[in-house]
Write a protein that holds these residues in place. Structure first.
Motif, PDB file in Angstrom:
ATOM      1  N   GLN A 103      -8.974  -5.982   0.231  1.00 53.53           N
ATOM      2  CA  GLN A 103      -8.384  -5.551  -1.039  1.00 53.53           C
ATOM      3  C   GLN A 103      -7.165  -4.665  -0.807  1.00 53.53           C
ATOM      4  O   GLN A 103      -6.149  -4.793  -1.502  1.00 53.53           O
ATOM      5  CB  GLN A 103      -9.435  -4.811  -1.868  1.00 53.53           C
ATOM      6  CG  GLN A 103     -10.578  -5.683  -2.349  1.00 53.53           C
ATOM      7  CD  GLN A 103     -11.679  -4.876  -3.025  1.00 53.53           C
ATOM      8  OE1 GLN A 103     -11.829  -3.669  -2.797  1.00 53.53           O
ATOM      9  NE2 GLN A 103     -12.470  -5.539  -3.858  1.00 53.53           N
ATOM     10  N   LEU A 104      -7.258  -3.785   0.177  1.00 49.52           N
ATOM     11  CA  LEU A 104      -6.132  -2.897   0.490  1.00 49.52           C
ATOM     12  C   LEU A 104      -4.919  -3.700   0.958  1.00 49.52           C
ATOM     13  O   LEU A 104      -3.781  -3.448   0.541  1.00 49.52           O
ATOM     14  CB  LEU A 104      -6.537  -1.901   1.582  1.00 49.52           C
ATOM     15  CG  LEU A 104      -7.571  -0.844   1.200  1.00 49.52           C
ATOM     16  CD1 LEU A 104      -8.110  -0.155   2.452  1.00 49.52           C
ATOM     17  CD2 LEU A 104      -6.978   0.190   0.252  1.00 49.52           C
ATOM     18  N   LEU A 145     -10.732   2.536  -2.989  1.00 44.95           N
ATOM     19  CA  LEU A 145      -9.554   1.802  -3.449  1.00 44.95           C
ATOM     20  C   LEU A 145      -8.780   2.624  -4.471  1.00 44.95           C
ATOM     21  O   LEU A 145      -7.544   2.696  -4.426  1.00 44.95           O
ATOM     22  CB  LEU A 145      -9.982   0.472  -4.058  1.00 44.95           C
ATOM     23  CG  LEU A 145      -8.861  -0.452  -4.532  1.00 44.95           C
ATOM     24  CD1 LEU A 145      -7.932  -0.822  -3.380  1.00 44.95           C
ATOM     25  CD2 LEU A 145      -9.438  -1.712  -5.177  1.00 44.95           C
ATOM     26  N   GLN A 158      -2.032   7.596  -1.837  1.00 47.35           N
ATOM     27  CA  GLN A 158      -1.145   6.915  -0.891  1.00 47.35           C
ATOM     28  C   GLN A 158      -1.201   7.592   0.485  1.00 47.35           C
ATOM     29  O   GLN A 158      -0.190   8.085   1.005  1.00 47.35           O
ATOM     30  CB  GLN A 158       0.294   6.933  -1.421  1.00 47.35           C
ATOM     31  CG  GLN A 158       0.511   6.130  -2.681  1.00 47.35           C
ATOM     32  CD  GLN A 158       0.561   4.625  -2.430  1.00 47.35           C
ATOM     33  OE1 GLN A 158       1.186   4.181  -1.483  1.00 47.35           O
ATOM     34  NE2 GLN A 158      -0.095   3.864  -3.270  1.00 47.35           N
ATOM     35  N   ASP A 182      -2.858  -5.561  -1.715  1.00 49.08           N
ATOM     36  CA  ASP A 182      -2.102  -4.750  -2.672  1.00 49.08           C
ATOM     37  C   ASP A 182      -0.755  -4.393  -2.052  1.00 49.08           C
ATOM     38  O   ASP A 182      -0.697  -3.746  -1.007  1.00 49.08           O
ATOM     39  CB  ASP A 182      -2.898  -3.487  -3.016  1.00 49.08           C
ATOM     40  CG  ASP A 182      -2.292  -2.696  -4.164  1.00 49.08           C
ATOM     41  OD1 ASP A 182      -1.059  -2.468  -4.150  1.00 49.08           O
ATOM     42  OD2 ASP A 182      -3.041  -2.297  -5.067  1.00 49.08           O
ATOM     43  N   LYS A 183       0.333  -4.771  -2.698  1.00 48.30           N
ATOM     44  CA  LYS A 183       1.666  -4.559  -2.127  1.00 48.30           C
ATOM     45  C   LYS A 183       1.997  -3.088  -1.935  1.00 48.30           C
ATOM     46  O   LYS A 183       2.830  -2.729  -1.085  1.00 48.30           O
ATOM     47  CB  LYS A 183       2.732  -5.217  -3.004  1.00 48.30           C
ATOM     48  CG  LYS A 183       2.886  -4.634  -4.386  1.00 48.30           C
ATOM     49  CD  LYS A 183       3.976  -5.346  -5.168  1.00 48.30           C
ATOM     50  CE  LYS A 183       4.161  -4.770  -6.571  1.00 48.30           C
ATOM     51  NZ  LYS A 183       4.617  -3.372  -6.553  1.00 48.30           N
ATOM     52  N   ASP A 184       1.359  -2.195  -2.713  1.00 47.84           N
ATOM     53  CA  ASP A 184       1.620  -0.764  -2.590  1.00 47.84           C
ATOM     54  C   ASP A 184       0.780  -0.111  -1.499  1.00 47.84           C
ATOM     55  O   ASP A 184       1.051   1.027  -1.109  1.00 47.84           O
ATOM     56  CB  ASP A 184       1.359  -0.065  -3.924  1.00 47.84           C
ATOM     57  CG  ASP A 184       2.304  -0.516  -5.022  1.00 47.84           C
ATOM     58  OD1 ASP A 184       3.486  -0.762  -4.717  1.00 47.84           O
ATOM     59  OD2 ASP A 184       1.859  -0.636  -6.180  1.00 47.84           O
ATOM     60  N   LEU A 185      -0.248  -0.809  -1.013  1.00 40.98           N
ATOM     61  CA  LEU A 185      -1.171  -0.234  -0.034  1.00 40.98           C
ATOM     62  C   LEU A 185      -1.157  -0.951   1.300  1.00 40.98           C
ATOM     63  O   LEU A 185      -1.717  -0.451   2.275  1.00 40.98           O
ATOM     64  CB  LEU A 185      -2.604  -0.245  -0.593  1.00 40.98           C
ATOM     65  CG  LEU A 185      -2.825   0.399  -1.969  1.00 40.98           C
ATOM     66  CD1 LEU A 185      -4.282   0.246  -2.396  1.00 40.98           C
ATOM     67  CD2 LEU A 185      -2.436   1.869  -1.950  1.00 40.98           C
ATOM     68  N   LYS A 212      -4.853   4.319  -4.015  1.00 40.67           N
ATOM     69  CA  LYS A 212      -3.748   4.145  -4.955  1.00 40.67           C
ATOM     70  C   LYS A 212      -3.212   5.486  -5.437  1.00 40.67           C
ATOM     71  O   LYS A 212      -2.004   5.667  -5.616  1.00 40.67           O
ATOM     72  CB  LYS A 212      -4.210   3.304  -6.149  1.00 40.67           C
ATOM     73  CG  LYS A 212      -4.519   1.859  -5.802  1.00 40.67           C
ATOM     74  CD  LYS A 212      -4.998   1.084  -7.025  1.00 40.67           C
ATOM     75  CE  LYS A 212      -5.267  -0.373  -6.686  1.00 40.67           C
ATOM     76  NZ  LYS A 212      -5.744  -1.143  -7.858  1.00 40.67           N
TER      77      LYS A 212
END
Length: 320
Positions: free
Chosen positions: A76-77, A48, A55, A80-83, A52
């Motif tokens: 979990q990935l 994780l 990317q 996450d809005k970035d992943l 982050k």
């Protein structure tokens, strides 16, 4: 072992999350001809964290890991809005239908059964990366202004938020320039919209040429532009803004027959001139808008910025 890269850095990257050292040797060997950057994590926590940090364009994820398993990490990935947009392929020795269905429900796009065939692994990785590349191209296109080729307002909003978040993690400064073409309605009314569009394009080109590689230049809307200046305090932002204002003032614009004089007004908001609780994306844009409005009302072809005092935020100096 965390974060080890075994191939040269290229355009696309893969994060391999698996607790087996043998898999970490086998996967790069099977994908060696694909010319990818491969990052390695040996448990879900590091996976994780590395996702982050790096990317990656694709995650190869072991389903059966101790402590935190692959299904939990996948959830979990995807939370996450970035992943969430990173495709996940499971590496699994488990063949039961219920587990596969659960993996797809959590957002995985594919799976490869261990022990995997090298040709099959390549094919599935290629397919996933090709889809990711097309998705990235479409996403980028949606954030580009058609007239100027600059980033658009949507891109500005996303990246200003990211830069503000970065300021909370490390010391530094951030400035925002709001640049507006003066008397633009008069240009449109007098010379026509094609000339107005040409002026917007030429001003955009000047801003791009004057900007540093680290700057983010956007068309904010109409005849207005925004420039995010990373690692730039108010003093340096003022210098950059003045160079830009002067460069546009000195440029010869034309309607095809005669020269036009075009000027811009610029408002500046800087993190070092805002109260700490006001260093927020919306507050920075509002402060830059406020100083731009003052530059326009004070005569145009000038620069204004915010100054912080003990009594709060006050109007700053004008520069013209």
């Amino acid at each position: 072992m965390k974060g080890n890269v075994v191939t040269q850095t290229l355009s696309q990257s893969v994060l391999l999350v698996d607790d087996s050292p043998d898999i970490h040797l086998l996967v790069p060997a099977r994908l060696g001809s694909e010319r990818l950057t491969i990052h390695h994590a040996y448990n879900a926590v590091d996976g994780l964290s590395d996702a982050k940090t790096h990317q990656p364009d694709l995650i190869l994820l072991d389903l059966d890991m101790p402590d935190i398993d692959g299904l939990t990490l996948c959830a979990q990935l995807k939370a996450d809005k970035d992943l969430v947009g990173i495709p996940v392929i499971f590496l699994t020795g488990i063949l039961d239908v219920a587990t596969k269905v659960k993996a797809f429900e959590l957002g995985a796009i594919d799976y490869v059964t261990k022990p995997f065939d090298g040709v099959e692994l390549k094919a599935r990785v290629r397919s996933a990366l090709r889809t990711k590349r097309y998705h990235d191209m479409l996403s980028t296109k949606a954030q580009i202004d058609a007239l100027t080729g600059l980033w658009n307002r949507r891109y500005l909003d996303d990246h200003l938020g990211a830069e503000v978040s970065a300021l909370r993690r490390r010391p530094g400064a951030l400035s925002l320039l709001m640049v507006d073409i003066d008397h633009f309605k008069h240009i449109n009314d007098t010379y026509g919209h094609p000339v107005g569009d040409s002026v917007i394009q030429e001003v955009a080109e000047e801003i791009k040429q004057m900007s540093r590689k680290s700057d983010i230049v956007c068309r904010y809307g109409g005849e207005e532009f925004a420039v995010i200046l990373k690692d730039t305090d108010s003093a340096d932002a003022l210098i950059i803004a003045e160079r830009l204002r002067e460069k546009i003032f000195m440029r010869d614009f034309s309607d095809g027959r005669k020269k036009l004089r075009v000027t811009v007004s610029i408002g500046i908001a800087s993190s070092d001139q805002l109260a700490p609780d006001m260093v927020l994306p919306g507050a920075i844009i509002e402060a830059a808008d406020r100083t731009l409005y003052r530059a326009k009302t004070e005569g145009r072809n000038r620069i204004c910025f915010q100054a912080h005092s003990a009594q709060g935020i006050t109007s700053g100096l004008s520069w013209h």
